[in-house]
Design a protein around this motif. Structure first.
Motif, PDB file in Angstrom:
ATOM      1  N   VAL A 197      -6.823  -3.227 -21.612  1.00 10.50           N
ATOM      2  CA  VAL A 197      -6.436  -2.013 -21.205  1.00 10.50           C
ATOM      3  C   VAL A 197      -5.365  -2.116 -20.211  1.00 10.50           C
ATOM      4  O   VAL A 197      -5.133  -2.943 -19.180  1.00 10.50           O
ATOM      5  CB  VAL A 197      -7.610  -1.446 -20.478  1.00 10.50           C
ATOM      6  CG1 VAL A 197      -7.288  -0.115 -19.955  1.00 10.50           C
ATOM      7  CG2 VAL A 197      -8.629  -1.023 -21.495  1.00 10.50           C
ATOM      8  N   SER A 198      -4.581  -1.015 -20.046  1.00 11.36           N
ATOM      9  CA  SER A 198      -3.468  -1.125 -19.173  1.00 11.36           C
ATOM     10  C   SER A 198      -3.515   0.314 -18.171  1.00 11.36           C
ATOM     11  O   SER A 198      -3.792   1.353 -18.864  1.00 11.36           O
ATOM     12  CB  SER A 198      -2.166  -0.989 -19.941  1.00 11.36           C
ATOM     13  OG  SER A 198      -1.163  -0.907 -18.806  1.00 11.36           O
ATOM     14  N   LEU A 199      -3.863   0.211 -16.845  1.00 11.89           N
ATOM     15  CA  LEU A 199      -3.945   1.250 -16.099  1.00 11.89           C
ATOM     16  C   LEU A 199      -2.568   1.556 -15.482  1.00 11.89           C
ATOM     17  O   LEU A 199      -1.799   0.680 -14.971  1.00 11.89           O
ATOM     18  CB  LEU A 199      -4.903   1.086 -15.141  1.00 11.89           C
ATOM     19  CG  LEU A 199      -6.318   0.555 -15.662  1.00 11.89           C
ATOM     20  CD1 LEU A 199      -7.193   0.581 -14.335  1.00 11.89           C
ATOM     21  CD2 LEU A 199      -7.032   1.616 -16.520  1.00 11.89           C
ATOM     22  N   SER A 200      -2.357   2.769 -15.216  1.00 12.75           N
ATOM     23  CA  SER A 200      -1.092   3.414 -14.408  1.00 12.75           C
ATOM     24  C   SER A 200      -1.383   4.097 -13.184  1.00 12.75           C
ATOM     25  O   SER A 200      -2.398   5.010 -13.178  1.00 12.75           O
ATOM     26  CB  SER A 200      -0.243   4.014 -15.497  1.00 12.75           C
ATOM     27  OG  SER A 200       0.098   3.313 -16.411  1.00 12.75           O
ATOM     28  N   CYS A 201      -0.614   3.968 -12.342  1.00  7.31           N
ATOM     29  CA  CYS A 201      -0.803   4.618 -11.151  1.00  7.31           C
ATOM     30  C   CYS A 201       0.547   5.497 -10.805  1.00  7.31           C
ATOM     31  O   CYS A 201       1.615   4.872 -10.474  1.00  7.31           O
ATOM     32  CB  CYS A 201      -0.927   3.912 -10.018  1.00  7.31           C
ATOM     33  SG  CYS A 201      -1.175   4.460  -8.232  1.00  7.31           S
ATOM     34  N   THR A 202       0.685   6.777 -10.828  1.00 11.23           N
ATOM     35  CA  THR A 202       1.774   7.692 -10.551  1.00 11.23           C
ATOM     36  C   THR A 202       1.607   8.056  -9.110  1.00 11.23           C
ATOM     37  O   THR A 202       0.787   8.507  -8.760  1.00 11.23           O
ATOM     38  CB  THR A 202       1.849   8.767 -11.479  1.00 11.23           C
ATOM     39  OG1 THR A 202       1.738   8.404 -13.021  1.00 11.23           O
ATOM     40  CG2 THR A 202       3.048   9.414 -11.383  1.00 11.23           C
ATOM     41  N   PHE A 203       2.857   7.605  -8.552  1.00 12.95           N
ATOM     42  CA  PHE A 203       3.037   7.858  -7.106  1.00 12.95           C
ATOM     43  C   PHE A 203       3.960   9.228  -6.827  1.00 12.95           C
ATOM     44  O   PHE A 203       4.913   9.345  -7.597  1.00 12.95           O
ATOM     45  CB  PHE A 203       3.819   6.692  -6.558  1.00 12.95           C
ATOM     46  CG  PHE A 203       3.924   6.870  -4.975  1.00 12.95           C
ATOM     47  CD1 PHE A 203       5.257   7.544  -4.593  1.00 12.95           C
ATOM     48  CD2 PHE A 203       3.159   6.301  -4.228  1.00 12.95           C
ATOM     49  CE1 PHE A 203       5.551   7.683  -3.304  1.00 12.95           C
ATOM     50  CE2 PHE A 203       3.472   6.337  -2.734  1.00 12.95           C
ATOM     51  CZ  PHE A 203       4.693   7.109  -2.130  1.00 12.95           C
ATOM     52  N   SER A 204       3.440  10.456  -6.195  1.00 16.21           N
ATOM     53  CA  SER A 204       4.019  11.529  -5.981  1.00 16.21           C
ATOM     54  C   SER A 204       4.229  11.667  -4.411  1.00 16.21           C
ATOM     55  O   SER A 204       3.544  11.554  -3.770  1.00 16.21           O
ATOM     56  CB  SER A 204       3.511  12.734  -6.399  1.00 16.21           C
ATOM     57  OG  SER A 204       3.292  12.551  -7.818  1.00 16.21           O
ATOM     58  N   GLY A 205       5.758  11.884  -4.133  1.00 17.14           N
ATOM     59  CA  GLY A 205       5.983  12.027  -2.689  1.00 17.14           C
ATOM     60  C   GLY A 205       7.160  11.122  -2.455  1.00 17.14           C
ATOM     61  O   GLY A 205       7.823  10.410  -3.348  1.00 17.14           O
ATOM     62  N   PRO A 206       7.711  10.850  -1.253  1.00 16.65           N
ATOM     63  CA  PRO A 206       8.868  10.148  -0.905  1.00 16.65           C
ATOM     64  C   PRO A 206       8.888   8.554  -0.792  1.00 16.65           C
ATOM     65  O   PRO A 206       7.633   8.383  -0.266  1.00 16.65           O
ATOM     66  CB  PRO A 206       9.302  10.904   0.694  1.00 16.65           C
ATOM     67  CG  PRO A 206       7.671  11.400   0.968  1.00 16.65           C
ATOM     68  CD  PRO A 206       6.987  11.718   0.085  1.00 16.65           C
ATOM     69  N   SER A 207       9.600   8.021  -1.018  1.00 16.04           N
ATOM     70  CA  SER A 207       9.847   6.780  -0.803  1.00 16.04           C
ATOM     71  C   SER A 207       8.694   5.640  -1.208  1.00 16.04           C
ATOM     72  O   SER A 207       8.175   5.018  -0.446  1.00 16.04           O
ATOM     73  CB  SER A 207       9.796   6.698   0.837  1.00 16.04           C
ATOM     74  OG  SER A 207      10.917   7.203   1.546  1.00 16.04           O
ATOM     75  N   PHE A 208       8.642   5.835  -2.497  1.00 14.50           N
ATOM     76  CA  PHE A 208       7.599   4.744  -3.222  1.00 14.50           C
ATOM     77  C   PHE A 208       7.965   3.373  -2.882  1.00 14.50           C
ATOM     78  O   PHE A 208       7.169   2.561  -2.692  1.00 14.50           O
ATOM     79  CB  PHE A 208       7.894   4.967  -4.621  1.00 14.50           C
ATOM     80  CG  PHE A 208       6.952   4.025  -5.337  1.00 14.50           C
ATOM     81  CD1 PHE A 208       7.541   3.239  -6.243  1.00 14.50           C
ATOM     82  CD2 PHE A 208       5.540   4.216  -5.438  1.00 14.50           C
ATOM     83  CE1 PHE A 208       6.793   2.334  -7.145  1.00 14.50           C
ATOM     84  CE2 PHE A 208       4.798   3.419  -6.130  1.00 14.50           C
ATOM     85  CZ  PHE A 208       5.583   2.258  -7.041  1.00 14.50           C
ATOM     86  N   VAL A 209       9.320   3.055  -2.602  1.00  8.93           N
ATOM     87  CA  VAL A 209       9.649   1.635  -2.612  1.00  8.93           C
ATOM     88  C   VAL A 209       9.357   1.111  -1.267  1.00  8.93           C
ATOM     89  O   VAL A 209       9.122   0.134  -0.859  1.00  8.93           O
ATOM     90  CB  VAL A 209      11.323   1.489  -2.617  1.00  8.93           C
ATOM     91  CG1 VAL A 209      11.834   1.817  -4.083  1.00  8.93           C
ATOM     92  CG2 VAL A 209      12.009   2.413  -1.433  1.00  8.93           C
ATOM     93  N   ARG A 210       8.844   1.990  -0.179  1.00  6.40           N
ATOM     94  CA  ARG A 210       8.253   1.954   1.193  1.00  6.40           C
ATOM     95  C   ARG A 210       6.863   1.124   1.134  1.00  6.40           C
ATOM     96  O   ARG A 210       6.241   0.467   1.992  1.00  6.40           O
ATOM     97  CB  ARG A 210       8.343   2.763   2.007  1.00  6.40           C
ATOM     98  CG  ARG A 210       9.855   3.192   2.474  1.00  6.40           C
ATOM     99  CD  ARG A 210       9.933   4.634   3.344  1.00  6.40           C
ATOM    100  NE  ARG A 210       8.707   4.702   4.287  1.00  6.40           N
ATOM    101  CZ  ARG A 210       8.399   5.597   5.000  1.00  6.40           C
ATOM    102  NH1 ARG A 210       9.196   6.821   4.621  1.00  6.40           N
ATOM    103  NH2 ARG A 210       7.746   5.486   6.009  1.00  6.40           N
ATOM    104  N   TYR A 211       6.110   1.443  -0.029  1.00  8.28           N
ATOM    105  CA  TYR A 211       4.731   1.054  -0.026  1.00  8.28           C
ATOM    106  C   TYR A 211       4.464  -0.047  -0.974  1.00  8.28           C
ATOM    107  O   TYR A 211       4.889  -0.313  -2.123  1.00  8.28           O
ATOM    108  CB  TYR A 211       3.899   2.493  -0.616  1.00  8.28           C
ATOM    109  CG  TYR A 211       4.007   3.443   0.302  1.00  8.28           C
ATOM    110  CD1 TYR A 211       5.161   4.557   0.149  1.00  8.28           C
ATOM    111  CD2 TYR A 211       3.119   3.858   1.275  1.00  8.28           C
ATOM    112  CE1 TYR A 211       5.232   5.726   0.901  1.00  8.28           C
ATOM    113  CE2 TYR A 211       3.084   4.836   1.925  1.00  8.28           C
ATOM    114  CZ  TYR A 211       4.233   5.600   2.149  1.00  8.28           C
ATOM    115  OH  TYR A 211       4.433   7.020   2.853  1.00  8.28           O
ATOM    116  N   ALA A 212       3.385  -0.716  -0.273  1.00  9.65           N
ATOM    117  CA  ALA A 212       2.749  -1.901  -0.938  1.00  9.65           C
ATOM    118  C   ALA A 212       1.711  -0.981  -1.921  1.00  9.65           C
ATOM    119  O   ALA A 212       0.792   0.097  -1.271  1.00  9.65           O
ATOM    120  CB  ALA A 212       2.051  -2.746  -0.316  1.00  9.65           C
TER     121      ALA A 212
END
Length: 124
Positions: free
Chosen positions: A18-33
């Motif tokens: 199974v593959s799960l996805s996590c969609t990030f909404s908001g600024p600066s995804f690249v700043r987050y682990a």
């Protein structure tokens, strides 16, 4: 404001993938682990995997070699590919985000953002 939404859960059989996805909404995804956690029925939440801002990864021993975490910075998404699933992998899976990789890796209670989770059920 950051929001995380998991998708891809469902009911599968032991040995499936199974593959799960996590969609990030908001600024600066690249700043987050981005981390993945799970809570099995009647159990405490446990750490599964984390991917850093520069694609370093770390896994719980229970999933090492079976699960793969990845991220797509262009799409503001993270993924958890799970293979050779067992009944013990049945849980609600959550993604989480924090600017501090170590905080996610340690599963600290003060992780900045959490999704609502997606249920994966593995039948024996």
């Amino acid at each position: 404001q950051v929001q995380l939404v998991e998708s891809g859960g469902g009911m599968v059989q032991a040995g499936d993938s199974v593959s799960l996805s996590c969609t990030f909404s908001g600024p600066s995804f690249v700043r987050y682990a981005i981390g993945w956690f799970r809570r099995a029925p009647g159990q405490e939440r446990e750490f599964v995997a984390v991917i850093s801002q520069i694609d370093s990864t770390y896994y719980a021993d229970s999933v090492k070699g079976r699960f793969t975490v990845s991220r797509d910075d262009a799409k503001n998404m993270a993924h958890l590919q799970m293979s050779n699933l067992t009944h013990e992998d049945t849980a609600v899976y959550y993604c989480a985000a924090d600017e501090n990789y170590s905080t996610v890796k340690a599963g600290r209670s003060w992780i900045q953002f959490w999704g609502l989770g997606t249920l994966v059920t593995v039948s024996p």
